[in-house]
Design a protein around this motif. Structure first.
Motif, PDB file in Angstrom:
ATOM      1  N   THR A  24       0.829  -1.207   0.000  1.00  0.00           N
ATOM      2  CA  THR A  24       0.000   0.000   0.000  1.00  0.00           C
ATOM      3  C   THR A  24       0.861   1.255   0.000  1.00  0.00           C
ATOM      4  O   THR A  24       0.344   2.355   0.013  1.00  0.00           O
ATOM      5  CB  THR A  24      -0.893   0.030   1.248  1.00  0.00           C
ATOM      6  OG1 THR A  24      -0.054  -0.134   2.388  1.00  0.00           O
ATOM      7  CG2 THR A  24      -1.927  -1.068   1.219  1.00  0.00           C
ATOM      8  N   ASN A  25       2.179   1.046  -0.010  1.00  0.00           N
ATOM      9  CA  ASN A  25       3.061   2.213   0.055  1.00  0.00           C
ATOM     10  C   ASN A  25       2.877   3.152  -1.127  1.00  0.00           C
ATOM     11  O   ASN A  25       3.034   4.356  -1.009  1.00  0.00           O
ATOM     12  CB  ASN A  25       4.516   1.778   0.109  1.00  0.00           C
ATOM     13  CG  ASN A  25       4.922   1.373   1.497  1.00  0.00           C
ATOM     14  OD1 ASN A  25       4.955   2.196   2.385  1.00  0.00           O
ATOM     15  ND2 ASN A  25       5.168   0.098   1.697  1.00  0.00           N
ATOM     16  N   TYR A  53       4.264  -6.152  -5.625  1.00  0.00           N
ATOM     17  CA  TYR A  53       5.648  -5.828  -5.277  1.00  0.00           C
ATOM     18  C   TYR A  53       6.517  -6.192  -6.476  1.00  0.00           C
ATOM     19  O   TYR A  53       6.765  -7.370  -6.700  1.00  0.00           O
ATOM     20  CB  TYR A  53       6.127  -6.641  -4.074  1.00  0.00           C
ATOM     21  CG  TYR A  53       5.573  -6.195  -2.750  1.00  0.00           C
ATOM     22  CD1 TYR A  53       6.081  -5.063  -2.123  1.00  0.00           C
ATOM     23  CD2 TYR A  53       4.563  -6.911  -2.123  1.00  0.00           C
ATOM     24  CE1 TYR A  53       5.574  -4.641  -0.904  1.00  0.00           C
ATOM     25  CE2 TYR A  53       4.049  -6.500  -0.904  1.00  0.00           C
ATOM     26  CZ  TYR A  53       4.566  -5.366  -0.296  1.00  0.00           C
ATOM     27  OH  TYR A  53       4.081  -4.961   0.909  1.00  0.00           O
ATOM     28  N   SER A  56       9.604  -8.276  -5.484  1.00  0.00           N
ATOM     29  CA  SER A  56       9.497  -9.633  -4.947  1.00  0.00           C
ATOM     30  C   SER A  56       9.942 -10.618  -6.020  1.00  0.00           C
ATOM     31  O   SER A  56      10.034 -10.261  -7.201  1.00  0.00           O
ATOM     32  CB  SER A  56       8.055  -9.933  -4.550  1.00  0.00           C
ATOM     33  OG  SER A  56       7.249  -9.968  -5.701  1.00  0.00           O
ATOM     34  N   GLU A  57      10.200 -11.833  -5.604  1.00  0.00           N
ATOM     35  CA  GLU A  57      10.665 -12.795  -6.595  1.00  0.00           C
ATOM     36  C   GLU A  57       9.617 -12.968  -7.692  1.00  0.00           C
ATOM     37  O   GLU A  57       9.954 -13.085  -8.869  1.00  0.00           O
ATOM     38  CB  GLU A  57      10.990 -14.123  -5.917  1.00  0.00           C
ATOM     39  CG  GLU A  57      11.909 -14.950  -6.776  1.00  0.00           C
ATOM     40  CD  GLU A  57      12.683 -15.981  -5.974  1.00  0.00           C
ATOM     41  OE1 GLU A  57      13.594 -15.550  -5.251  1.00  0.00           O
ATOM     42  OE2 GLU A  57      12.365 -17.172  -6.076  1.00  0.00           O
ATOM     43  N   ALA A  58       8.341 -12.917  -7.280  1.00  0.00           N
ATOM     44  CA  ALA A  58       7.273 -13.048  -8.268  1.00  0.00           C
ATOM     45  C   ALA A  58       7.321 -11.872  -9.250  1.00  0.00           C
ATOM     46  O   ALA A  58       7.194 -12.058 -10.466  1.00  0.00           O
ATOM     47  CB  ALA A  58       5.924 -13.095  -7.563  1.00  0.00           C
ATOM     48  N   ASN A  61      10.232 -12.266 -11.609  1.00  0.00           N
ATOM     49  CA  ASN A  61       9.915 -13.281 -12.627  1.00  0.00           C
ATOM     50  C   ASN A  61       9.042 -12.691 -13.716  1.00  0.00           C
ATOM     51  O   ASN A  61       9.196 -12.981 -14.899  1.00  0.00           O
ATOM     52  CB  ASN A  61       9.201 -14.472 -11.989  1.00  0.00           C
ATOM     53  CG  ASN A  61      10.173 -15.327 -11.195  1.00  0.00           C
ATOM     54  OD1 ASN A  61      11.368 -15.336 -11.487  1.00  0.00           O
ATOM     55  ND2 ASN A  61       9.669 -16.015 -10.177  1.00  0.00           N
TER      56      ASN A  61
ATOM     57  N   LEU C   2      17.310  -9.948  -1.116  1.00  0.00           N
ATOM     58  CA  LEU C   2      17.191 -10.437  -2.479  1.00  0.00           C
ATOM     59  C   LEU C   2      18.576 -10.678  -3.065  1.00  0.00           C
ATOM     60  O   LEU C   2      18.783 -11.637  -3.817  1.00  0.00           O
ATOM     61  CB  LEU C   2      16.419  -9.416  -3.321  1.00  0.00           C
ATOM     62  CG  LEU C   2      15.888  -9.949  -4.647  1.00  0.00           C
ATOM     63  CD1 LEU C   2      14.877 -11.052  -4.413  1.00  0.00           C
ATOM     64  CD2 LEU C   2      15.283  -8.832  -5.455  1.00  0.00           C
ATOM     65  N   ARG C   6      19.788 -14.125  -4.735  1.00  0.00           N
ATOM     66  CA  ARG C   6      20.091 -14.350  -6.143  1.00  0.00           C
ATOM     67  C   ARG C   6      21.594 -14.372  -6.444  1.00  0.00           C
ATOM     68  O   ARG C   6      21.997 -14.421  -7.590  1.00  0.00           O
ATOM     69  CB  ARG C   6      19.386 -13.325  -7.025  1.00  0.00           C
ATOM     70  CG  ARG C   6      19.735 -11.882  -6.769  1.00  0.00           C
ATOM     71  CD  ARG C   6      19.060 -11.009  -7.803  1.00  0.00           C
ATOM     72  NE  ARG C   6      19.476 -11.380  -9.142  1.00  0.00           N
ATOM     73  CZ  ARG C   6      20.617 -10.988  -9.704  1.00  0.00           C
ATOM     74  NH1 ARG C   6      21.461 -10.236  -9.055  1.00  0.00           N
ATOM     75  NH2 ARG C   6      20.913 -11.356 -10.931  1.00  0.00           N
ATOM     76  N   ASN C  45       5.203 -19.870  -8.025  1.00  0.00           N
ATOM     77  CA  ASN C  45       5.690 -18.509  -8.287  1.00  0.00           C
ATOM     78  C   ASN C  45       4.963 -17.485  -7.426  1.00  0.00           C
ATOM     79  O   ASN C  45       4.918 -16.308  -7.739  1.00  0.00           O
ATOM     80  CB  ASN C  45       5.601 -18.158  -9.772  1.00  0.00           C
ATOM     81  CG  ASN C  45       4.173 -17.986 -10.226  1.00  0.00           C
ATOM     82  OD1 ASN C  45       3.246 -18.320  -9.488  1.00  0.00           O
ATOM     83  ND2 ASN C  45       3.981 -17.464 -11.422  1.00  0.00           N
ATOM     84  N   ALA C  46       4.379 -17.976  -6.348  1.00  0.00           N
ATOM     85  CA  ALA C  46       3.740 -17.095  -5.362  1.00  0.00           C
ATOM     86  C   ALA C  46       2.656 -16.207  -5.959  1.00  0.00           C
ATOM     87  O   ALA C  46       2.510 -15.054  -5.580  1.00  0.00           O
ATOM     88  CB  ALA C  46       4.783 -16.257  -4.636  1.00  0.00           C
ATOM     89  N   SER C  77       5.515 -10.608   2.498  1.00  0.00           N
ATOM     90  CA  SER C  77       5.395 -10.357   1.065  1.00  0.00           C
ATOM     91  C   SER C  77       6.713 -10.156   0.335  1.00  0.00           C
ATOM     92  O   SER C  77       6.801 -10.418  -0.842  1.00  0.00           O
ATOM     93  CB  SER C  77       4.457  -9.181   0.812  1.00  0.00           C
ATOM     94  OG  SER C  77       4.734  -8.158   1.713  1.00  0.00           O
ATOM     95  N   GLN C  78       7.757  -9.648   1.024  1.00  0.00           N
ATOM     96  CA  GLN C  78       9.017  -9.505   0.303  1.00  0.00           C
ATOM     97  C   GLN C  78       9.984 -10.643   0.627  1.00  0.00           C
ATOM     98  O   GLN C  78      11.176 -10.546   0.356  1.00  0.00           O
ATOM     99  CB  GLN C  78       9.662  -8.157   0.613  1.00  0.00           C
ATOM    100  CG  GLN C  78       9.070  -7.035  -0.209  1.00  0.00           C
ATOM    101  CD  GLN C  78       8.819  -5.804   0.629  1.00  0.00           C
ATOM    102  OE1 GLN C  78       8.183  -5.883   1.672  1.00  0.00           O
ATOM    103  NE2 GLN C  78       9.313  -4.669   0.190  1.00  0.00           N
ATOM    104  N   PRO C  81      12.884 -17.338  -0.228  1.00  0.00           N
ATOM    105  CA  PRO C  81      12.367 -17.332  -1.598  1.00  0.00           C
ATOM    106  C   PRO C  81      10.849 -17.080  -1.605  1.00  0.00           C
ATOM    107  O   PRO C  81      10.177 -17.411  -0.632  1.00  0.00           O
ATOM    108  CB  PRO C  81      12.679 -18.752  -2.073  1.00  0.00           C
ATOM    109  CG  PRO C  81      12.683 -19.575  -0.833  1.00  0.00           C
ATOM    110  CD  PRO C  81      13.149 -18.680   0.267  1.00  0.00           C
ATOM    111  N   ALA C  82      10.364 -16.521  -2.685  1.00  0.00           N
ATOM    112  CA  ALA C  82       8.940 -16.209  -2.782  1.00  0.00           C
ATOM    113  C   ALA C  82       8.166 -17.468  -3.176  1.00  0.00           C
ATOM    114  O   ALA C  82       7.845 -17.676  -4.331  1.00  0.00           O
ATOM    115  CB  ALA C  82       8.727 -15.096  -3.798  1.00  0.00           C
ATOM    116  N   ALA C 164       3.331  -0.053   6.891  1.00  0.00           N
ATOM    117  CA  ALA C 164       2.286   0.082   5.869  1.00  0.00           C
ATOM    118  C   ALA C 164       1.763  -1.274   5.396  1.00  0.00           C
ATOM    119  O   ALA C 164       0.620  -1.385   4.957  1.00  0.00           O
ATOM    120  CB  ALA C 164       2.810   0.885   4.696  1.00  0.00           C
ATOM    121  N   THR C 165       2.576  -2.337   5.491  1.00  0.00           N
ATOM    122  CA  THR C 165       2.097  -3.644   5.052  1.00  0.00           C
ATOM    123  C   THR C 165       1.531  -4.439   6.233  1.00  0.00           C
ATOM    124  O   THR C 165       1.157  -5.588   6.090  1.00  0.00           O
ATOM    125  CB  THR C 165       3.224  -4.486   4.418  1.00  0.00           C
ATOM    126  OG1 THR C 165       4.226  -4.692   5.412  1.00  0.00           O
ATOM    127  CG2 THR C 165       3.828  -3.800   3.232  1.00  0.00           C
TER     128      THR C 165
END
Lengths: 562, 214, 370
Positions: A24-25, A53, A56-58, A61, C2, C6, C45-46, C77-78, C81-82, C164-165
């Motif tokens: 929500t940022n 996001y 994020s990894e998603a 990708n 991250l 990676r 892949n989330a 959320s961040q 791994p996702a 915020a999250t």
């Protein structure tokens, strides 16, 4: 959410735009969907996607996939700050086979959603503007390759105190040559004046002797005592350093700053006379010698620190005082009273030493921040914050806890090495939280009290850490630099040398060519600041990745509202 | 880039820089300061209110200051009105003047002087004489005036031949000054006489004038 | 995070634990249990389709139990791994034997209820312990009412509220009634500097409480904050300036005195009883929310891990390292950094991490002799 935008691009590159919600940022304060829809109508944009996001990894990708599926030639991500995620997104481009410099970052969080939280509509409009500008610039981006330079496998360590010696020994142990420069006649630094160290629980002299002995025996370490650095030329991998004691300059791949700090001398305060009123460091000397046996000892905390002109806390004075107070109780059996504002006994061992001091009979008196004690005629008058009244304490020895202050040589070194100092004069690291031992300038590292007051164990940790940071370059023997540097078009250059004179990093040299003298950038040393580019009247200097063309496109786009 | 912004439609340009001594690139902010000073002077020569360009210094930790400065600037520019309007310059004229300003600022003379200015103020010149702010201001004014006028003449001659009198009217300058400058331009091979109408010579750009003057 | 995830030379084994260690000459042979997620990490892949349909609910540990999450979930959320994980304690398929919604909905076929833990054998030259911290459970300190008074929360819960999250989207909606808390007390040394609990100083609470108080004011200009403290130990770079700025620009009020008791007041407002040592008076303050700066301790399982690795630790589970070689543990080849060896802040932890990496590198590249 994905959207196919205008496909009728006019020979322009195929641009993909990713709009991040950042949870929500971003999406909480502006209409990310409207922004994404808008982006799909911009010139050359053929693909737009909104992500929860993008980092994020998603999200990553997604970017990779979109590059492959849509044959994207430029990627624009509208998200947060390049500081945290530019490398991430560039890497995503690279993974998908796109040159990483075809990536353009648009900041719609720090520059937009976070600062316009109260006006959703305006924030949305501004995000559109920012993306339009980013897309305009993206079309002019050029592919680039990282710059790689060689690293001389030798380290120069400036300062031969505990930090400098520890870093030198560690690097030598890893097989690298070290040149250790010490200003004084002897190695050891401040620690030579110290009597007893904690929590090692041993005489400082013994520890220093051991360390100096090991440095002396190390065949890879060349120690230069009574020496000072006078000039530093070159850049990461290839420094050329002049030292007073040598005729020929030293070459080194990296430099570690371990110049330490000095103890503030409290001239004119509390009757300071180095006899009856002394600093903690002088007390260390008294404790090491036989003789003195004062009946009453009073210690005063924060003499010259945590005050208007020197706001900082020197971190180690309380602990030094407590350690010495216990020793006095044991050795001299004196009455010891410590006057303090806050007892900075952070952590496990410090807190437990405080307990020991209380058990040993050291008396602690808390004085208010705005009412420092007064000392005259062998008495200290202090207001006890706890009792709320004045106490009069006779003393035979008054010990002043003065802070560590930056070494006097810091300023000259800061200029020579082009690394910054903080407001007090300590060296200022690249990032106070995340990169405590690095500088913005690659190849130079800092450890110990040159950076900030620190205890012995902390100095050792930082010295090992700085050695580690340095060894990443020394080990590989190579340095990889971002290609965001200046580029001089030789035909346009008239060799006037103005850029050479102005470059703050010594990164431009004049070379002799058939067409006369020409300026040339030393890529690995260039930081891409643009001073040269902004000065060249011939327009011969292009700042890669920030070319006039790219920036002009961005500026024009700023005013191209539909 | 400042001129580019004004040409693109900005009514004002705000330049934010780090505080003195805090530049990430050691002295870039000081260079920028010098450049902004001369740019303001050139703008003034062009008849444009130099208040449309403002530079402020702040640290990256001073977000509140940035907000304050940006707010003030926006307010001031809004009060000033659109570029050219309070200055009484029409659109075509404005473009000519801005182009001339841009060329003057990108030229050798101004670039050299601004390039050296940090050195002159911080370390002194070859003889160790430091320049005071007042001396620099005067130097900047003279250079800005000469350079801008030259560029403006060249810009105006681009379109069609002009007489000195016509130029003087358009540029709001005494014909006497322009006659001297035309003679200089002729010597340098940038301008020549196109024709003579009545007794009045009409000037045009010569071959070099289009491109060569740096 | 991250970057570590990676980096080509970093293999990440998340959701995994060390179960055994054997020494072989100068090397170590490790037994690692990689716990099953019941989700194929290579395939998932989330995308979140499974989460949206999952009927199972569980307290969200990442959000400090301030809200519920689904039984299939992304840790945060961040996170790296996702990939999704099924919480088998709360999954209806595992507890009741039927459901299988996630398996049906996942068109990638990433869900596998039969997936078992994997045991991996790793041969390594060096081990670095960086297991960080957990926080002290303040329930035991009954006088602070944590667990009984709804609007008494821990510092970490506060972090989730102001994030915020987090469960409230970054607004300080207090747990009891969702009202925005405007008058907040921050209580220092909860469990720290306490001979009955953690005798040591946790080192980071003074600064994070001040930061929290400043954040509250940034979110809401009407918010008022009180920091109840003993010694304010702000010894790091720039900390004193920060402390001063909080008072001068953010209206943070520092009150020197230990909080004796917190009682439940009217309208869910906790009342803080304390002795103001400056005024030498016992006073009370009605607040809208209280944030406890709970002691930071070695993470749960630290003592067990120390035992398994045969490295020395103190009674709390902090790993003991000699002061002259502060990155080395009592076993050659095993190194430590960060909070697992004692309280430290971020720059200290980063420096220590570099130090531990250095010591490990020196071992891997073999000591060539100075």
């Amino acid at each position: 959410m994905s959207k196919q935008g205008r496909k009728d691009t006019v020979n322009g590159p195929r641009i993909g735009v990713f709009v991040c919600n950042c949870g929500t940022n971003i999406a909480g304060f502006l209409d990310a969907k409207t922004v994404a829809d808008y982006a799909s109508g911009l010139p050359n944009v053929i693909f737009v996607r909104e992500n929860l996001y993008s980092c994020s990894e998603a999200g990553i990708n997604d970017i990779r996939q979109a590059i492959t599926d849509n044959k994207l030639e430029r990627v624009v991500v509208a998200a947060c700050t390049p500081r945290t995620h530019e490398p991430t997104f560039r890497a995503a481009c690279e993974d998908a086979g796109l040159n990483p410099y075809y990536f353009e970052f648009v900041n719609i969080r720090e520059h937009c959603s976070w600062v316009h939280k109260e006006d959703r509509e305006a924030a949305t409009e501004k995000a559109k503007d920012l993306i339009r500008m980013g897309v305009a610039r993206a079309a002019y981006l050029e592919p680039m390759e990282p710059i790689i330079g060689d690293v001389t496998k030798r380290a120069l360590v400036i300062g031969g105190g505990i930090s400098g010696m520890t870093a030198s020994l560690e690097l030598a142990r890893r097989g690298f040559e070290v040149v250790l420069v010490e200003k004084q006649k002897q190695l050891g630094g401040l620690l030579r004046a110290v009597n007893w160290i904690y929590p090692h629980e041993k005489p400082a002299a013994e520890y220093v002797k051991g360390l100096v002995g090991r440095v002396g025996k190390a065949r890879r370490i060349k120690v230069l005592k009574s020496s000072e650095v006078t000039e530093v030329k070159g850049y990461i991998g290839n420094y050329i350093v002049s030292v007073t004691s040598l005729k020929e300059p030293v070459t080194a791949g990296i430099i570690i700053l371990a110049t330490g700090a000095e103890v503030l001398v409290p001239e004119g305060q509390y009757g300071f006379d180095s006899k009856r009123a002394v600093t903690q460091l002088q007390l260390e000397g008294l404790l090491a010698k036989p003789g003195t046996r004062p009946k009453n000892v009073v210690m005063i905390g924060c003499v010259g620190s945590r005050m208007r002109d020197r706001l900082y806390c020197s971190r180690i004075c309380c602990m030094t005082a407590i350690k010495n107070a216990i020793l006095i109780r044991k050795k001299w059996k004196s009455d010891v009273t410590m006057l303090y504002r806050d007892l900075m006994c952070y952590g496990i061992k410090n807190e437990s030493l405080l307990m020991d001091a209380k058990e040993a009979g050291v008396r602690f008196v808390n004085y208010p921040d705005d009412a420092p004690p007064l000392a005259e005629k062998g008495e200290v008058k202090v207001t006890s914050a706890i009792l709320g009244r004045e106490m009069v304490l006779p003393y035979d020895l008054l010990v002043l806890e003065t802070p560590l202050v930056p070494a006097g040589t810091n300023e000259a070194l800061s200029r020579m090495l082009k690394v910054p100092l903080d407001e007090y004069g300590f060296f200022l690291e690249a990032h106070v939280k995340l990169r405590p031992l690095d500088f913005a300038t690659d190849g130079i590292f800092v450890c110990g009290t040159a950076r900030w007051p620190a205890g012995i164990q902390e100095c050792i940790e930082q010295a090992l850490g700085a050695a580690s940071r340095a060894s990443t370059f020394l080990e590989s023997g190579r340095v990889k630099v971002e290609p965001i540097v200046s580029f001089i078009t030789e035909e346009d250059c008239r060799g006037c040398g103005l850029c050479v004179a102005l470059c703050p990093y010594g990164a431009i040299e004049l070379i002799e060519t058939e067409a006369g003298e020409k300026a040339r950038t030393i890529d690995v040393a260039c930081k891409g600041c643009g001073t040269c580019g902004a000065t060249c009247y011939r327009g011969a200097i292009t700042m890669k990745h920030y070319s006039d063309e790219q920036l002009t496109a961005q500026i024009r786009a700023a005013f191209e509202k539909e | 880039m400042v001129i580019e912004s004004l040409l693109a439609g900005a009514d004002g340009v705000f330049v934010g820089a780090c505080k003195r001594g805090e530049c990430h690139y050691t002295s870039g902010n000081l260079h920028a300061e010098g450049k902004m000073e001369i740019t303001k002077r050139v703008l003034r020569m062009a008849g444009i209110d130099p208040a449309r360009l403002r530079m402020r210094m702040m640290s990256s930790a001073e977000g509140n200051k940035f907000v304050e400065f940006a707010g003030e600037f926006q307010k001031d520019i809004t009060e000033l009105g659109p570029l050219g309007k309070p200055e009484g310059i029409d659109k075509n004229d404005l473009e000519v003047k801005l182009q001339a300003a841009g060329k003057a600022l990108g030229g050798r003379k101004i670039r050299w002087v601004t390039g050296k200015i940090v050195e002159f103020t911080e370390k002194g010149n070859l003889y160790g004489e430091k320049f005071t702010a007042h001396e620099i201001g005067r130097l900047f004014d003279e250079i800005a005036m000469d350079e801008f006028r030259l560029r403006e003449i060249l810009e105006r001659l681009k379109g069609k031949p002009h007489s000195v009198k016509e130029l003087a009217t358009k540029m709001d300058t005494a014909p006497k000054i322009l006659v001297r400058q035309m003679a200089d331009l002729k010597k340098m091979g940038f301008a020549e006489i196109h024709s003579v109408v009545g007794n009045t010579p009409m000037w045009e750009l010569s071959g070099n004038g289009e491109t060569a003057y740096e | 995070m991250l970057d570590a995830g990676r980096h080509p030379r970093v293999e990440l084994l998340a959701y995994s634990e060390i179960e055994g260690l054997k020494r072989k000459g100068g090397k170590f042979s490790l037994k690692v249990r990689k716990r099953t997620r019941y989700v194929d990490e290579e395939i998932c892949n989330a995308c979140g389709d499974c989460v949206s349909k999952c009927p199972g609910k569980a307290p969200d540990a990442f959000d400090m139990d301030l809200r519920k999450r689904k039984a299939i979930y992304l840790y945060f959320s961040q996170g790296i791994p996702a990939v999704m994980t099924i919480d088998s304690d709360h999954c209806i398929y595992f507890t009741k034997g039927k459901c299988g919604v996630c398996k049906k909905i996942c068109d990638k076929g990433a869900i596998d209820y039969e997936m078992k833990d994997k045991i991996l054998a790793l041969d390594v030259d060096a081990v670095i312990v960086a297991t960080g911290l957990d926080i002290f459970d303040p329930t035991a300190l009954t006088h602070y009412g944590f667990g009984k008074i709804q609007n008494v929360i821990t510092g970490l819960q506060y972090e989730r509220l102001i994030n915020a999250t987090g469960p409230t989207g970054g607004h300080l909606h207090r747990p009891s009634d969702g009202k925005l808390a405007k008058k907040v007390a921050y209580v220092q040394c909860v469990g720290s500097r306490d001979l009955n609990n953690c005798a040591y100083c946790s080192s980071v609470c003074c600064m994070y409480s001040i930061k929290d108080a400043m954040l509250a004011r940034e979110h809401d200009p009407e918010s008022v904050s009180y920091v109840f403290h003993t010694d304010l130990r702000n010894v790091g770079k720039g900390f004193q300036k920060y402390e001063k700025r909080a008072a001068e620009e953010y209206g943070v009020q520092y009150i020197r005195g230990r909080v004796a008791e917190i009682e439940d007041g009217p309208n869910g407002n906790p009342i803080v009883w304390y002795e103001d040592t400056r005024k030498r008076k016992v006073e009370s303050l009605e607040t809208e929310m209280v944030v406890l700066a709970t002691a930071a301790m070695p993470s749960r399982g630290a003592l067990g891990l120390a035992k398994l690795l045969r490295i020395k630790a103190d009674k709390y589970g902090f790993i003991l390292c000699p002061p002259e070689q502060p990155a080395d543990t009592s076993v050659a080849g095993i190194f430590a950094c960060g909070f697992c060896k004692g309280p430290c802040d971020i720059p200290e932890a980063v420096s220590q991490a570099s130090a531990a990496a250095e010591r490990a590198a020196a071992r891997i590249y073999e000591e060539v002799g100075v």
